[in-house]
Scaffold this active site. Structure first.
Site, PDB file in Angstrom:
ATOM      1  N   GLY A 678     -26.430  25.593 -48.808  1.00  0.00           N
ATOM      2  CA  GLY A 678     -26.055  26.994 -48.998  1.00  0.00           C
ATOM      3  C   GLY A 678     -24.811  27.082 -49.842  1.00  0.00           C
ATOM      4  O   GLY A 678     -24.021  26.142 -49.896  1.00  0.00           O
ATOM      5  N   GLY A 683     -17.614  29.028 -51.137  1.00  0.00           N
ATOM      6  CA  GLY A 683     -17.755  27.614 -51.438  1.00  0.00           C
ATOM      7  C   GLY A 683     -19.181  27.156 -51.198  1.00  0.00           C
ATOM      8  O   GLY A 683     -20.115  27.944 -51.378  1.00  0.00           O
ATOM      9  N   VAL A 685     -22.045  24.698 -48.716  1.00  0.00           N
ATOM     10  CA  VAL A 685     -22.294  24.020 -47.444  1.00  0.00           C
ATOM     11  C   VAL A 685     -23.270  22.876 -47.677  1.00  0.00           C
ATOM     12  O   VAL A 685     -24.295  23.042 -48.337  1.00  0.00           O
ATOM     13  CB  VAL A 685     -22.873  24.991 -46.388  1.00  0.00           C
ATOM     14  N   ASP A 808     -18.215  40.025 -41.124  1.00  0.00           N
ATOM     15  CA  ASP A 808     -19.178  39.603 -42.132  1.00  0.00           C
ATOM     16  C   ASP A 808     -20.512  39.192 -41.495  1.00  0.00           C
ATOM     17  O   ASP A 808     -21.067  38.147 -41.797  1.00  0.00           O
ATOM     18  CB  ASP A 808     -18.594  38.447 -42.955  1.00  0.00           C
TER      19      ASP A 808
END
Ligand SMILES: *[C@@H]1O[C@H](CO)[C@@H](O)[C@H](O)[C@H]1NC(C)=O
Length: 999
Positions: A678, A683, A685, A808
């Site tokens: 991801g 950033g 993952v 979020d």
């Protein structure tokens, strides 16, 4: 004389001579009978004293219940039926050796049947029916070779039917019904060629019917009652030859296949084949036409089978003696023939739960004796014929779940014997005629729900004084709740939900419904105080949700139990039991000075604390803004220290696990694209394997520019929070990569099943290293996921020592573990709220979440709040069940996911559900009532699922309303979702229990 038998045994001859001599002398045999009877009497419990005249003052042959032979004073008949006798049947009975008739039917004899009865060799009639006899049927009954009638029905007999009964060649009547007999019918019994009447109904017998039945087997058959056993196989074709038959009953067995022609049964009066698996395809109703020759037919039952044929027109030509037709719960097609009006003696017409189309013929109005008319759960169209008003004997009229339209004919007000009227789930419209509400005979159910009725509920409703259940829910009724409801004192169930009713609850009306158990007023526009429904002693379900009530929620009775009542969607209520988490009622109404003073003190203290905390937080924010944050300093110092000491890198003290940049580089295969699962603005993952731990982890490498704050936030937040629905942070790594750049990474427990995003949306845009996602989430799984997310939010908002706002929430931040448990992840934007008790909001923040999920007020600079998370959750919930992203192209020009769902409520909600969801196997078994002979159960389930779908949509909508304070509380969301889960998994009764019509 013939029954004396011409025994060849010398002993018999001697005995007979002896008896003749004794008879002539008035001693011996007669004396023997007398002694036997007195012994019988002694062991019976004669509650009515019938046997008190069995004494010396009368000759034995004059005793009540006794008949003697005309030729000599020997007892030939002992008839003590229906004398309320109890106790034990003595073995002395064997001494009544001339007995031809023994009738003890309809008493309360208990214990075993005495084997001695088998020695009464002259017995022709043996009736022990309707007692409480236990044990097995004695095999010695096979010795009673003159027996032509044997009944032991309605006892508590167990075991198998003795095959010795097959020796009773004269037997014409055999009744073994309503016992606990097991096994099969011994084949010897099928050799009894004299049998006319056989009944084994209501046992646990199995096996098939022999070929030849009605022809070579039981050729004289007149009545055949094999109801309520476990017989299977086909009905032998030879039954066609049973030309003497008058009653044929095989109801509630497992018979399959074709029903043979019954064209040659002129005496047939009843055919009952309900609740089997009969039927074989498109022309399986041929036998109905064959019955036109049976001019004595009164009862025709074949409901609850698998018949699929077209309802034959010839049903109109059946005997006008017909009193009942039951053919519901099949898959019968076609329409109701107009000629049905010929069957003028019909009392019951049950065609429910089939596939019938076309109109209800107005000729049904000619059936003046009709008392039960069930046409529900078909596809009947057109209007309700006003001729039904002619049916003045009608007591149950059920037309629900069809496609009927137009208004309710006022003439129905003439049906003044009506007990049950169910017209729900049609397209009926107009006003509810006052004539219907004036039907004071209605005492069981009046259900007009799920139609399009308009206008107010007229005051005539007060005439429904005897009614127990009233349902007018899911219509378009408006106006006030009439005060005259107060006359409906027997109401136990009242459904008014899903209308446009307004105004206050009439206090006296509700208070006079003392017997009310189930009350649903949800989704109206009702307002005012709730106290009208307080103190109702039997109320155990109360739904007031989505109205505009205000003031205090009571705490007694039904209000004590959050699973028994609902108040969600009323934004102006307060108080109630603590678990509702409603605001405290701040008013002068409290008359308890002690109670009053304590909250005041508390409020002052909390305001003071809150103020201090706000100041501290503001300071911290300012400091962070000035880029000299204490934590950052601390962090840098920590890093430096660690870098020094290890000379390589460091881990923050999140857990004992310590990793370096090098470890992570190795674990993720050099941060290879193969391992990338991801990426985003934060950033990337990666999936990795930490070798020292031998565990799979997810490594989140943060962008250098934007991530400092979020790194700290996430570290700090997750370090201290532990919850099964929050992702587990294993460790963090702040280091310098091999090129000398800052490197920050967070190491999480790897979530085997990836993110919710991947499950909900096409896997086409899936990144290569992402877990392999196959299939889709079914309804129950989605409900569990929603509960998990809500649980996490509830924990964060209400149970963590300082409330935290996630900021979020979106599907890509919801991760699923091996067992499909959902965990909330990515706390990069998470914020603490200053005061756990009172503030729902923190200081203003410029930080935005993700487009589509962020609460609208954040865009206008409103502070971060738990309301914002609830908004995101609401959108996420709607996405979870509709499969539509809030950012989908279709949502333009003011249409958004919230409105899109809102507009479908409640009728069309099914239309907007994720199509995958409605196709999925597990769901369809629930939703698409698999055709079986238990259709009503499936219908019930389907209704249950549909109610849940509506409830879920409502929660999503209630969470995502524009006004922050009007949104549902996460705690209430959670309890609603749990209720939905319980209903779907069947651990709780559905909220709405309809009373099922019983024929
Ligand atoms: C039995 O019924 C069938 C069909 O009605 C008929 O053809 C046959 O002749 C009958 N048999 C006897 C022995 O009556």
């Amino acid at each position: 004389m013939e029954f004396w038998g011409f025994s060849t045994s010398i002993w018999s001859i001697i005995l007979h001579l002896f008896l003749l001599i004794s008879a002539s002398s008035g001693l011996g045999g007669g004396q023997l009978d007398k002694l036997a009877l007195l012994a019988l009497k002694a062991e019976m419990n004669d509650t009515l004293g019938i046997l008190s005249s069995w004494n010396e003052s009368l000759p034995v042959c004059k005793w009540p219940g006794i008949h003697c032979s005309r030729k000599h004073p020997r007892v030939t008949v002992l008839d003590l039926q229906s004398r309320q006798l109890k106790g034990h049947l003595s073995y002395h009975i064997r001494n009544l050796s001339f007995l031809r008739v023994l009738n003890l039917q309809n008493n309360s004899f208990s214990q075993f049947i005495p084997k001695e009865i088998g020695s009464l060799s002259k017995l022709q009639v043996l009736n022990l029916g309707k007692n409480n006899l236990i044990g097995e049927i004695p095999a010695c009954f096979g010795n009673l070779s003159f027996l032509h009638m044997l009944s032991v029905e309605q006892n508590k007999l167990v075991g198998a039917i003795p095959s010795s009964i097959g020796k009773l060649k004269s037997l014409t009547f055999l009744a073994l019904g309503t016992n606990y007999l097991t096994g099969t019918i011994p084949s010897s019994i099928y050799n009894l060629s004299s049998i006319k009447h056989i009944s084994v109904l209501g046992n646990q017998l199995h096996g098939t019917l022999p070929f030849g039945l009605g022809l070579s087997i039981f050729p004289k058959l007149e009545t055949f009652h094999f109801h309520m056993n476990q017989f299977s196989g086909e009905i032998p074709i030879t039954i066609t030859n049973a030309t003497h038959i008058s009653e044929f009953g095989i109801l509630q067995n497992n018979f399959t296949g074709k029903v043979p022609s019954m064209a040659r049964m002129p005496n047939l009066s009843s055919v009952e084949m309900d609740d089997n698996n009969l039927g074989y395809g498109a022309d399986d109703l041929g036998f109905v036409s064959s019955l036109v020759n049976s001019t004595k037919l009164e009862l025709l039952g074949f409901s609850g089978n698998k018949f699929q044929g077209v309802l034959p027109e010839s049903i109109s030509n059946l005997s006008t003696k017909l009193k009942a037709i039951r053919l519901g719960r099949n898959q019968i097609r076609g329409s109701i023939p107009i000629g049905i009006g010929n069957l003028i003696n019909l009392g019951i017409l049950g065609l429910e739960t089939n596939l019938l189309t076309g109109p209800i013929p107005s000729s049904i109005g000619k059936l003046h004796k009709l008392y039960n008319l069930f046409l529900n759960d078909n596809q009947l169209s057109g209007t309700i014929p006003s001729s039904l008003g002619n049916l003045t004997s009608l007591s149950r009229l059920v037309l629900s779940s069809n496609k009927l339209q137009g208004g309710i004919p006022r003439s129905l007000g003439e049906c003044n014997n009506l007990l049950v009227l169910v017209l729900s789930q049609n397209n009926l419209s107009g006003f509810i005629p006052p004539e219907i509400l004036s039907l004071s005979s209605l005492s069981q159910v009046l259900d007009l729900s799920s139609n399009h009725f308009t206008g107010p509920i007229s005051i005539e409703v007060g005439r429904l004084e005897n009614l127990v259940a009233l349902d007018v829910s899911e219509n378009k009724l408006s106006g006030l709740i009439p005060t005259c409801l107060q006359s409906c004192r027997r109401l136990a169930t009242l459904h008014l939900e899903g209308n446009f009713l307004q105004g206050m609850l009439p206090y006296d009306s509700f208070q006079s419904m003392r017997g009310i158990e189930y009350l649903d007023l949800s989704r109206n526009k009702l307002s005012g105080k709730i106290n009208a429904v307080e103190g109702l002693p039997f109320l155990h379900y109360l739904n007031l949700s989505f109205n505009d009530f205000d003031g205090a929620v009571p705490t007694e009775g039904v209000f004590q139990n959050t699973s028994a009542f609902s108040i969600i969607g009323n934004t102006r209520v307060c108080g109630g039991i603590p678990s509702l988490r409603l605001p405290r009622c701040i008013s002068n109404e409290s008359n308890n000075s002690e109670e009053e003073s304590i909250p005041k003190v508390k409020i002052i203290i909390s305001i003071a604390c809150g103020g201090i905390i706000v100041i501290i937080v503001l300071c911290i924010v300012l400091i962070i803004r000035s880029r000299k944050a204490l934590c950052l300093l601390h962090f840098h110092q920590l890093r430096k220290a660690l870098v020094k000491s290890t000379s390589r890198s460091s881990s923050l003290g999140v857990s004992h696990l310590k990793v370096s940049y090098g470890d992570l580089l190795k674990a993720t295969n050099g941060f290879s694209s193969q391992n990338l699962i991801g990426s985003g603005s934060f950033g990337s993952v990666y999936r990795g394997i930490l070798h020292q731990e031998e565990r799979i982890v997810a490594v989140k490498v943060l962008n250098l520019q934007s991530s400092r704050e979020s790194f700290i936030a996430e570290c700090e937040t997750l370090k201290s929070m532990r919850h099964r629905n929050l992702v587990k942070l294993l460790t963090a790594c702040a280091s310098i990569d091999f090129k000398g750049n800052d490197f920050k990474a967070l190491v999480y427990q790897f979530m085997m099943n990836g993110s919710l995003e991947e499950w909900l949306h096409s896997s086409a845009d899936r990144l290569p290293g992402a877990p392999f996602v196959q299939g889709y989430l079914n309804l129950i799984q989605r409900v569990y996921i929603a509960i998990d997310i809500a649980t996490a939010l509830d924990y964060m908002h209400n149970f963590f020592h300082k409330p935290i706002v996630h900021c979020d929430l979106k599907p890509s931040n919801i991760l699923l573990d091996n067992d499909m448990n959902a965990c909330v992840g990515d706390f990069g934007l998470a914020r603490y709220l200053p005061n756990p008790l009172h503030a729902h909001e923190s200081a203003p923040s410029a930080i935005m979440g993700s487009i589509g999920y962020t609460a609208p007020e954040y865009g206008m600079g409103s502070p971060v709040s738990t309301y914002g998370d609830v908004y995101s959750f609401g959108i996420l919930l709607l996405e979870l069940f509709t499969g539509k992203r809030p950012t989908a192209d279709m949502f333009t020009d003011g249409l958004n996911l919230h409105n899109y769902v809102l507009l479908t409520l409640p009728e069309c909600v099914k239309e907007i559900y994720d199509p995958v969801l409605l196709q999925s196997k597990e769901h369809s078994t629930i939703i698409n009532a698999k055709m079986s002979n238990r259709n009503h159960i499936h219908n019930d389930q389907r209704q249950r699922v549909e109610e849940c779908l509506v409830s879920i949509a409502r929660i999503g909508v209630a969470c995502s309303v524009e006004l922050p304070k009007a949104r549902m509380k996460i705690g209430a969301v959670l309890s609603e979702l749990r209720l939905i889960r319980d209903v779907l998994t069947g651990t709780k009764m559905p909220r709405k229990h309809m009373i099922k019509p019983i024929m």
